[in-house]
Design a protein around this motif. Structure first.
Motif, PDB file in Angstrom:
ATOM      1  N   TYR A   1      56.516  24.475  49.267  1.00  0.00           N
ATOM      2  CA  TYR A   1      55.024  24.585  50.176  1.00  0.00           C
ATOM      3  C   TYR A   1      54.765  25.907  51.101  1.00  0.00           C
ATOM      4  CZ  TYR A   1      55.233  19.928  48.678  1.00  0.00           C
ATOM      5  OH  TYR A   1      55.534  18.539  47.766  1.00  0.00           O
ATOM      6  N   ALA A   2      55.686  26.810  50.876  1.00  0.00           N
ATOM      7  CA  ALA A   2      55.778  27.876  51.755  1.00  0.00           C
ATOM      8  C   ALA A   2      55.177  28.977  51.065  1.00  0.00           C
ATOM      9  CB  ALA A   2      57.156  28.355  51.927  1.00  0.00           C
ATOM     10  N   ALA A   3      54.769  30.028  51.576  1.00  0.00           N
ATOM     11  CA  ALA A   3      54.061  31.348  51.030  1.00  0.00           C
ATOM     12  C   ALA A   3      54.717  31.996  50.292  1.00  0.00           C
ATOM     13  CB  ALA A   3      53.674  32.384  52.296  1.00  0.00           C
ATOM     14  N   GLY A   4      54.546  32.426  49.393  1.00  0.00           N
ATOM     15  CA  GLY A   4      55.292  33.315  48.287  1.00  0.00           C
ATOM     16  C   GLY A   4      54.318  34.007  47.160  1.00  0.00           C
ATOM     17  N   HIS A   5      54.954  34.646  46.142  1.00  0.00           N
ATOM     18  CA  HIS A   5      53.786  35.117  45.016  1.00  0.00           C
ATOM     19  C   HIS A   5      54.820  34.782  43.907  1.00  0.00           C
ATOM     20  CE1 HIS A   5      52.185  38.246  42.277  1.00  0.00           C
ATOM     21  NE2 HIS A   5      51.137  37.699  42.975  1.00  0.00           N
ATOM     22  N   ARG A   6      53.931  33.608  43.419  1.00  0.00           N
ATOM     23  CA  ARG A   6      54.882  32.990  42.373  1.00  0.00           C
ATOM     24  C   ARG A   6      54.608  33.450  40.917  1.00  0.00           C
ATOM     25  NH1 ARG A   6      53.796  29.585  46.657  1.00  0.00           N
ATOM     26  NH2 ARG A   6      55.089  27.927  47.067  1.00  0.00           N
ATOM     27  N   GLY A   7      54.770  34.562  40.680  1.00  0.00           N
ATOM     28  CA  GLY A   7      54.455  35.416  39.490  1.00  0.00           C
ATOM     29  C   GLY A   7      54.301  36.916  39.558  1.00  0.00           C
ATOM     30  N   ILE A   8      53.974  37.586  38.706  1.00  0.00           N
ATOM     31  CA  ILE A   8      53.843  38.980  38.877  1.00  0.00           C
ATOM     32  C   ILE A   8      52.459  39.143  38.723  1.00  0.00           C
ATOM     33  CG2 ILE A   8      56.351  39.277  38.105  1.00  0.00           C
ATOM     34  CD1 ILE A   8      55.162  39.958  35.236  1.00  0.00           C
ATOM     35  N   ASP A   9      51.915  40.252  39.029  1.00  0.00           N
ATOM     36  CA  ASP A   9      50.659  40.753  38.714  1.00  0.00           C
ATOM     37  C   ASP A   9      51.021  42.140  37.951  1.00  0.00           C
ATOM     38  OD1 ASP A   9      49.521  38.648  40.411  1.00  0.00           O
ATOM     39  OD2 ASP A   9      49.445  40.117  42.028  1.00  0.00           O
ATOM     40  N   LEU A  10      50.110  42.248  36.819  1.00  0.00           N
ATOM     41  CA  LEU A  10      50.268  43.282  36.069  1.00  0.00           C
ATOM     42  C   LEU A  10      48.887  44.071  36.048  1.00  0.00           C
ATOM     43  CD1 LEU A  10      51.653  41.809  32.740  1.00  0.00           C
ATOM     44  CD2 LEU A  10      52.973  43.176  34.295  1.00  0.00           C
ATOM     45  N   ALA A  11      48.590  45.279  36.177  1.00  0.00           N
ATOM     46  CA  ALA A  11      47.604  46.075  36.166  1.00  0.00           C
ATOM     47  C   ALA A  11      46.702  45.772  34.800  1.00  0.00           C
ATOM     48  CB  ALA A  11      47.744  47.551  36.015  1.00  0.00           C
ATOM     49  N   ALA A  12      45.590  45.365  34.778  1.00  0.00           N
ATOM     50  CA  ALA A  12      44.679  44.857  33.834  1.00  0.00           C
ATOM     51  C   ALA A  12      43.357  45.036  34.247  1.00  0.00           C
ATOM     52  CB  ALA A  12      44.898  43.607  33.225  1.00  0.00           C
TER      53      ALA A  12
ATOM     54  N   CYS B   1      43.390  39.783  42.784  1.00  0.00           N
ATOM     55  CA  CYS B   1      43.397  41.304  42.491  1.00  0.00           C
ATOM     56  C   CYS B   1      42.414  41.775  42.491  1.00  0.00           C
ATOM     57  CB  CYS B   1      43.980  41.250  40.957  1.00  0.00           C
ATOM     58  SG  CYS B   1      45.838  40.648  40.669  1.00  0.00           S
ATOM     59  N   ASP B   2      41.025  41.464  42.712  1.00  0.00           N
ATOM     60  CA  ASP B   2      40.009  42.023  42.756  1.00  0.00           C
ATOM     61  C   ASP B   2      39.778  43.043  41.667  1.00  0.00           C
ATOM     62  OD1 ASP B   2      39.198  41.155  45.459  1.00  0.00           O
ATOM     63  OD2 ASP B   2      40.470  42.765  46.238  1.00  0.00           O
ATOM     64  N   ASP B   3      39.869  42.279  40.369  1.00  0.00           N
ATOM     65  CA  ASP B   3      39.397  43.076  39.230  1.00  0.00           C
ATOM     66  C   ASP B   3      40.327  44.201  38.880  1.00  0.00           C
ATOM     67  OD1 ASP B   3      37.462  41.216  38.775  1.00  0.00           O
ATOM     68  OD2 ASP B   3      35.987  42.542  39.444  1.00  0.00           O
ATOM     69  N   ARG B   4      41.449  44.144  39.284  1.00  0.00           N
ATOM     70  CA  ARG B   4      42.418  45.338  38.868  1.00  0.00           C
ATOM     71  C   ARG B   4      43.845  44.759  38.268  1.00  0.00           C
ATOM     72  NH1 ARG B   4      45.797  45.748  43.040  1.00  0.00           N
ATOM     73  NH2 ARG B   4      45.258  44.490  44.865  1.00  0.00           N
ATOM     74  N   CYS B   5      43.942  43.323  38.097  1.00  0.00           N
ATOM     75  CA  CYS B   5      45.298  43.020  37.425  1.00  0.00           C
ATOM     76  C   CYS B   5      44.882  41.457  37.019  1.00  0.00           C
ATOM     77  CB  CYS B   5      46.284  43.014  38.462  1.00  0.00           C
ATOM     78  SG  CYS B   5      46.250  41.494  39.695  1.00  0.00           S
ATOM     79  N   ILE B   6      45.985  41.222  36.272  1.00  0.00           N
ATOM     80  CA  ILE B   6      46.310  39.854  35.898  1.00  0.00           C
ATOM     81  C   ILE B   6      47.403  39.151  36.204  1.00  0.00           C
ATOM     82  CG2 ILE B   6      47.273  40.399  33.506  1.00  0.00           C
ATOM     83  CD1 ILE B   6      46.247  38.122  32.165  1.00  0.00           C
ATOM     84  N   HIS B   7      47.255  38.105  36.904  1.00  0.00           N
ATOM     85  CA  HIS B   7      48.360  37.356  37.479  1.00  0.00           C
ATOM     86  C   HIS B   7      49.005  36.262  36.283  1.00  0.00           C
ATOM     87  CE1 HIS B   7      50.938  35.313  40.566  1.00  0.00           C
ATOM     88  NE2 HIS B   7      50.659  34.144  40.044  1.00  0.00           N
ATOM     89  N   VAL B   8      50.495  36.485  36.168  1.00  0.00           N
ATOM     90  CA  VAL B   8      51.371  35.555  35.316  1.00  0.00           C
ATOM     91  C   VAL B   8      52.366  34.948  35.877  1.00  0.00           C
ATOM     92  CG1 VAL B   8      52.594  35.878  33.129  1.00  0.00           C
ATOM     93  CG2 VAL B   8      50.891  37.599  33.746  1.00  0.00           C
TER      94      VAL B   8
END
Length: 179
Positions: free
Chosen positions: A68-79, A145-152
């Motif tokens: 339940y802690a903060a983290g980034h559970r994936g990657i963001d790819l520029a899109a 991402c404010d319209d600059r990426c896709i989160h996977v």
């Protein structure tokens, strides 16, 4: 003197981690909630990137210290919005809908792997079968991402792991000297 001792201990720990990771027949561990999670099996086919060509990784995976802690559970790819999103492997649409304020599509790849994409708009319905490389939606507006990426994001048996363990064409890591 203390700095030299800490540097030596850090180097020894890093050498041990690298040796364990590269040992033949041993799976490379990834960070997870309750300890290491296994990566994709060595004989598993590598996935295709969800955008073509794949955008650079703008934010890497960061495992949280607990479920339940903060983290980034994936990657963001520029899109950019409107770009087609492609199935990384043969899969079935497990979920397609809005989560909080963004459109999300989750694919089931095999029995234990779920891969989620956001923000992604799709007309496909739950249960639809997809082939690797097949477009199943488009990058939508919204998300973090404010319209600059896709989160996977990828979950193996319910635990988040780095999606980079599955994708083809990952450049090898290079260790650089500290000085």
């Amino acid at each position: 003197m203390l700095a030299r001792m800490l540097l030596a201990k850090s180097a020894a720990c890093l050498a041990l981690v690298v040796a364990l990771a590269l040992a033949p027949g041993r799976a490379v561990a990834t960070e997870g909630f309750d300890g290491p999670n296994p990566p994709a099996p060595a004989d598993a086919p590598r996935w295709r990137w969800p955008t073509s060509p794949p955008g650079p990784v703008v934010q890497p995976f960061e495992a949280p210290p607990g479920p339940y802690a903060a983290g980034h559970r994936g990657i963001d790819l520029a899109a950019s919005p409107g770009e087609p999103v492609l199935a990384p492997a043969d899969a079935t649409i497990h979920f397609a809908g809005v989560v909080v304020d963004r459109p999300v599509v989750t694919l089931a790849v095999g029995d234990s792997v779920l891969v989620s994409f956001e923000p992604v708009a799709t007309a496909a319905s739950t249960g639809s079968e997809l082939h690797a490389g097949e477009a199943f939606g488009t990058v939508a507006h919204g998300g973090h991402c404010d319209d600059r990426c896709i989160h996977v994001g990828v979950r193996v048996d319910g635990e988040y792991v780095s999606p980079l363990l599955f994708y083809a064409g990952i450049p090898p890591a290079v260790l650089l000297p500290l000085d």
